[in-house]
Design an enzyme around this catalytic site. Structure first.
Site, short mmCIF file in Angstrom:
data_model
loop_
_atom_site.label_atom_id
_atom_site.label_comp_id
_atom_site.label_asym_id
_atom_site.label_seq_id
_atom_site.Cartn_x
_atom_site.Cartn_y
_atom_site.Cartn_z
CD GLU A 266 -22.74 -66.27 -1.92
OE1 GLU A 266 -23.68 -66.68 -2.30
OE2 GLU A 266 -22.32 -66.27 -0.69
CE LYS A 326 -24.44 -72.24 -3.04
NZ LYS A 326 -25.12 -71.20 -2.00
CB CYS A 375 -22.45 -69.51 0.36
SG CYS A 375 -23.35 -68.87 1.80
#
Length: 492
Positions: A266, A326, A375
């Protein structure tokens, strides 16, 4: 002594979490809290005990957030001083205790004057009220599933075989049954009973672990390269993108192997580079590598004026094939929850506040299907379930864990990938900036990890799987049933 037990109980449970003292503690660490709570006489006393348990649990589990908020982030983004970070940590812990108050609310239903109490009802109430609290931790803008009891057993592969049927909440319930049985056993027999039950469970765990089949990676699999970039945050968050590129270019030049996909972490860059010269250089590198690439950096929709934390999937011709935005953003760092309440905390944003994505994108790798999470999305089981139901044959997560100085934080993050792999019977790959980068098989066995805080790559052979587990199909029903049982066992 009235309030010491829940405090000690929370600390012991926190010490059982990944990277702390010992997972063994989780089998009896909740028992003092359960015992103390059900022996409380007054409403306020029960409320204080829930607070003491949950607050000490979260502090002991998430102690590594203190240097992150007081030193690491302030030194890089320079938007708030360290002492503000410390007070924010105390407030954050307070917020994370909120779901546990369902135990207190259900307790007020249970401990009514007309109640006839017996050991069985005490055990069932204790188990399912706590399980309800863990379920509620998944929902809302402030959701965070750290310090779940099941996390403690991420290395116990035998126990993980419950997960394809119940999800991690099933393992939590098993742990709670053991704790509750110990808590309500006669005082003289508790030690003997505890040793016997836990001993039997560990024999079962060992037996199941040994009986699990080995996985053949030579058939129906794909070769994937991963690269742990280990770029310091002060370099990553500087304005010099070329400096970040130079840090990883040496490995990129050497990444000529027979893999079909290269995965980078990321936030390889912290701005949208799609229209910059550096992206042209990257596309040429991709063509030379003759493989697809997956990498993370923010993207911007200039028409809508919306920013996203994205994973960009680029084919070997250098063309962007797909972008995953995300879905579950990190409160305060990536979006501002409940703006009317927390508007004063906007200084915590790392780059910018993002818009959440809304599509569970499936990526195609020469006919093989997979997905990517970003994440802390691995903390939320519904994402892996939805990707699996949409056809993902293996699961990937990319992360930037460079904020964390202590390996405990990295282990607690990586443990979630282990649980998601076992729940959905999917091989799970996590690729992080500083670690942990590794691969977990569909049974939850950790096959390989790279040393943390190192500039290193590896190639993994990743088996494909199309199996849909009972949990993947019916998780929502399982959740509803547990919540209903929590209410029922508080009333009957």
């Amino acid at each position: 002594m009235n309030y010491i037990l829940p405090l000690i109980s929370g600390i012991l449970t926190g010490l059982s979490m990944p990277g702390n003292l010992s997972s063994f503690l989780v089998w009896f660490s909740v028992a003092p809290f359960i015992y103390s709570f059900v022996n409380s006489k007054k409403t306020l006393e029960r409320l204080i005990k829930v607070f003491l348990y949950s607050y000490s649990l979260m502090v002991t589990t998430l102690w590594w957030e203190v240097p992150v908020l007081t030193k690491n982030i302030p030194e890089v983004i320079k938007t708030f001083p360290g002492y503000i970070g410390f007070f924010s940590y105390l407030l954050m812990i307070l917020i994370l205790t909120i779901p546990y108050y369902i135990i207190w609310i259900l307790g007020e239903l249970y401990f009514r004057k007309s109640r006839v109490i017996n050991k069985t009802s005490l055990i069932l109430f204790s188990v399912f009220s706590y399980a309800a609290a863990e379920i509620l931790k998944q929902f809302g803008d402030l959701a965070f599933t750290g310090a779940n009891l099941s996390d403690a057993l991420y290395m116990h592969t035998g126990f993980l075989q419950i997960l394809p049927f119940t999800g991690s909440i099933g393992l939590t319930i098993l742990i709670l049954f053991v704790n509750a049985y110990i808590a309500f056993s006669p005082e003289r027999e508790r030690l003997k009973i505890g040793i016997f039950i836990i001993g039997i469970l560990y024999i079962i765990n060992f037996t199941i672990s040994e009986k699990l089949p080995m996985i053949n990676t030579s058939e129906n699999s794909v070769k994937i390269s991963v690269f742990q970039t280990n770029v310091p945050q002060e370099v990553k968050y500087s304005n010099d993108m070329w400096k970040s590129y130079v840090e990883i270019s040496k490995y990129i030049e050497k990444s000529k192997d027979n893999s079909e996909l290269l995965i980078l972490p990321e936030a390889v860059f912290i701005k949208d580079i799609r229209n910059d010269e550096i992206f042209k250089v990257i596309k040429e590198a991709i063509k030379l590598s003759d493989k697809n690439w997956l990498m993370g950096f923010p993207t911007v929709d200039y028409e809508k004026r919306e920013y996203y934390n994205s994973a960009i999937y680029i084919n070997k011709n250098g063309e962007i094939e797909n972008i995953y935005n995300k879905i579950r953003l990190m409160p305060f760092a990536e979006f501002l929850p409940y703006k009317s309440v927390f508007s004063l905390f906007s200084f915590f944003k790392l780059v910018s506040f993002y818009t959440p994505g809304d599509e569970y994108s499936i990526l195609n790798l020469n006919g093989k299907k997979f997905s990517v999470q970003i994440c802390f999305e691995t903390y939320f089981p519904e994402l892996s379930r939805n990707f699996t139901k949409n056809g993902a044959q293996f699961l990937v997560a990319i992360s930037n864990d460079g904020w964390f100085s202590h390996k405990t934080a990295l282990l607690q993050h990586f443990s979630k990938s282990v649980l998601r792999a076992a729940e959905n019977r999917r091989t799970f790959i996590q690729v992080s900036n500083t670690g942990i980068t590794g691969i977990v098989d569909k049974y939850g066995r950790i096959i390989n990890t790279l040393p943390t805080h190192t500039y290193k790559g590896a190639q993994f052979s990743v088996p494909l799987n199309n199996e849909i587990t009972f949990y993947t199909k019916y998780a929502n029903i399982i959740i509803v049933i547990i919540l209903i049982l929590a209410i029922i066992f508080s009333l009957i």
